[in-house]
Design a protein around this motif. Structure first.
Motif, PDB file in Angstrom:
ATOM      1  N   GLY A   1      63.915  43.423  25.795  1.00  0.00           N
ATOM      2  CA  GLY A   1      63.048  43.158  26.942  1.00  0.00           C
ATOM      3  C   GLY A   1      61.592  43.428  26.618  1.00  0.00           C
ATOM      4  N   GLU A   2      61.331  44.504  25.880  1.00  0.00           N
ATOM      5  CA  GLU A   2      59.953  44.823  25.508  1.00  0.00           C
ATOM      6  C   GLU A   2      59.394  43.787  24.539  1.00  0.00           C
ATOM      7  OE1 GLU A   2      59.760  48.786  24.004  1.00  0.00           O
ATOM      8  OE2 GLU A   2      60.101  49.690  25.959  1.00  0.00           O
ATOM      9  N   ALA A   3      60.234  43.278  23.668  1.00  0.00           N
ATOM     10  CA  ALA A   3      59.778  42.285  22.702  1.00  0.00           C
ATOM     11  C   ALA A   3      59.408  40.973  23.388  1.00  0.00           C
ATOM     12  CB  ALA A   3      60.860  42.043  21.663  1.00  0.00           C
ATOM     13  N   LYS A   4      60.086  40.649  24.466  1.00  0.00           N
ATOM     14  CA  LYS A   4      59.838  39.394  25.177  1.00  0.00           C
ATOM     15  C   LYS A   4      58.776  39.521  26.273  1.00  0.00           C
ATOM     16  CE  LYS A   4      64.515  37.660  24.553  1.00  0.00           C
ATOM     17  NZ  LYS A   4      65.753  37.287  25.230  1.00  0.00           N
ATOM     18  N   ALA A   5      58.426  40.737  26.621  1.00  0.00           N
ATOM     19  CA  ALA A   5      57.535  40.963  27.759  1.00  0.00           C
ATOM     20  C   ALA A   5      56.160  40.359  27.516  1.00  0.00           C
ATOM     21  CB  ALA A   5      57.405  42.455  28.037  1.00  0.00           C
TER      22      ALA A   5
ATOM     23  N   THR B   1      52.784  41.008  28.473  1.00  0.00           N
ATOM     24  CA  THR B   1      51.946  42.028  29.088  1.00  0.00           C
ATOM     25  C   THR B   1      50.510  41.540  29.197  1.00  0.00           C
ATOM     26  OG1 THR B   1      51.412  43.063  26.985  1.00  0.00           O
ATOM     27  CG2 THR B   1      53.391  43.853  28.108  1.00  0.00           C
ATOM     28  N   VAL B   2      49.743  42.214  30.022  1.00  0.00           N
ATOM     29  CA  VAL B   2      48.330  41.878  30.195  1.00  0.00           C
ATOM     30  C   VAL B   2      47.604  42.058  28.859  1.00  0.00           C
ATOM     31  CG1 VAL B   2      46.199  42.535  31.375  1.00  0.00           C
ATOM     32  CG2 VAL B   2      48.357  42.476  32.634  1.00  0.00           C
ATOM     33  N   GLU B   3      47.966  43.085  28.130  1.00  0.00           N
ATOM     34  CA  GLU B   3      47.322  43.342  26.848  1.00  0.00           C
ATOM     35  C   GLU B   3      47.544  42.181  25.873  1.00  0.00           C
ATOM     36  OE1 GLU B   3      47.250  46.741  23.336  1.00  0.00           O
ATOM     37  OE2 GLU B   3      48.724  46.865  24.941  1.00  0.00           O
ATOM     38  N   ARG B   4      48.751  41.674  25.798  1.00  0.00           N
ATOM     39  CA  ARG B   4      49.044  40.559  24.894  1.00  0.00           C
ATOM     40  C   ARG B   4      48.293  39.292  25.301  1.00  0.00           C
ATOM     41  NH1 ARG B   4      55.506  41.148  23.772  1.00  0.00           N
ATOM     42  NH2 ARG B   4      55.370  43.137  22.701  1.00  0.00           N
ATOM     43  N   VAL B   5      48.223  39.039  26.589  1.00  0.00           N
ATOM     44  CA  VAL B   5      47.501  37.859  27.065  1.00  0.00           C
ATOM     45  C   VAL B   5      46.016  38.008  26.774  1.00  0.00           C
ATOM     46  CG1 VAL B   5      46.873  36.544  29.131  1.00  0.00           C
ATOM     47  CG2 VAL B   5      49.227  37.344  28.841  1.00  0.00           C
ATOM     48  N   ALA B   6      45.476  39.207  26.983  1.00  0.00           N
ATOM     49  CA  ALA B   6      44.057  39.447  26.744  1.00  0.00           C
ATOM     50  C   ALA B   6      43.708  39.300  25.257  1.00  0.00           C
ATOM     51  CB  ALA B   6      43.677  40.834  27.238  1.00  0.00           C
ATOM     52  N   GLU B   7      44.626  39.674  24.380  1.00  0.00           N
ATOM     53  CA  GLU B   7      44.385  39.527  22.947  1.00  0.00           C
ATOM     54  C   GLU B   7      44.305  38.058  22.536  1.00  0.00           C
ATOM     55  OE1 GLU B   7      47.587  41.663  21.182  1.00  0.00           O
ATOM     56  OE2 GLU B   7      46.627  43.614  21.446  1.00  0.00           O
ATOM     57  N   LYS B   8      45.090  37.224  23.177  1.00  0.00           N
ATOM     58  CA  LYS B   8      45.150  35.802  22.825  1.00  0.00           C
ATOM     59  C   LYS B   8      44.070  34.968  23.511  1.00  0.00           C
ATOM     60  CE  LYS B   8      50.140  35.991  22.189  1.00  0.00           C
ATOM     61  NZ  LYS B   8      51.431  35.517  22.677  1.00  0.00           N
ATOM     62  N   TYR B   9      43.466  35.492  24.571  1.00  0.00           N
ATOM     63  CA  TYR B   9      42.539  34.705  25.379  1.00  0.00           C
ATOM     64  C   TYR B   9      41.315  34.203  24.619  1.00  0.00           C
ATOM     65  CZ  TYR B   9      39.737  33.140  29.282  1.00  0.00           C
ATOM     66  OH  TYR B   9      38.966  32.379  30.113  1.00  0.00           O
ATOM     67  N   PRO B  10      40.619  35.025  23.827  1.00  0.00           N
ATOM     68  CA  PRO B  10      39.434  34.513  23.117  1.00  0.00           C
ATOM     69  C   PRO B  10      39.754  33.330  22.195  1.00  0.00           C
ATOM     70  CG  PRO B  10      39.456  36.899  23.055  1.00  0.00           C
ATOM     71  CD  PRO B  10      40.757  36.463  23.634  1.00  0.00           C
ATOM     72  N   ALA B  11      40.845  33.395  21.493  1.00  0.00           N
ATOM     73  CA  ALA B  11      41.224  32.285  20.621  1.00  0.00           C
ATOM     74  C   ALA B  11      41.540  31.035  21.443  1.00  0.00           C
ATOM     75  CB  ALA B  11      42.431  32.670  19.776  1.00  0.00           C
ATOM     76  N   LYS B  12      42.132  31.226  22.612  1.00  0.00           N
ATOM     77  CA  LYS B  12      42.478  30.091  23.467  1.00  0.00           C
ATOM     78  C   LYS B  12      41.223  29.373  23.965  1.00  0.00           C
ATOM     79  CE  LYS B  12      44.727  29.100  27.911  1.00  0.00           C
ATOM     80  NZ  LYS B  12      43.597  28.579  28.630  1.00  0.00           N
TER      81      LYS B  12
END
Length: 82
Positions: free
Chosen positions: A52-56, A58-69
């Motif tokens: 479940g944690e591996a698939k979650a 999270t806000v942190e993961r989305v925020a890390e990917k946002y600049p590249a997006k």
């Protein structure tokens, strides 16, 4: 296709869902864990928690990917600096 009043048999469901050798390996692994004194229920819950944690998402993961997006989308330089 069976008639609506006919019962479904095990053969209609694609039995078995796991091969005999895979079932035996799972059994041997479970017996080894029991011999070590591990609680099978705790192991199952821990595995589910880790998956479940591996698939979650999270806000942190989305925020890390946002600049590249936004760079990939070709946003204006002023937007990228914000």
């Amino acid at each position: 296709m069976p008639h609506p009043w006919q019962r479904e048999t095990a053969g209609d469901r694609g039995y078995p869902a796991i091969s005999l050798s895979a079932a035996r390996q799972a059994r041997d692994a479970a017996r080894a864990n029991l011999a070590k004194g591990a609680d099978p229920n705790d192991l199952k819950q821990h595995k589910a928690l880790m998956e479940g944690e591996a698939k979650a998402q999270t806000v942190e993961r989305v925020a890390e990917k946002y600049p590249a997006k936004i760079m990939k989308e070709g946003r204006a330089p002023a937007t990228l600096e914000k």
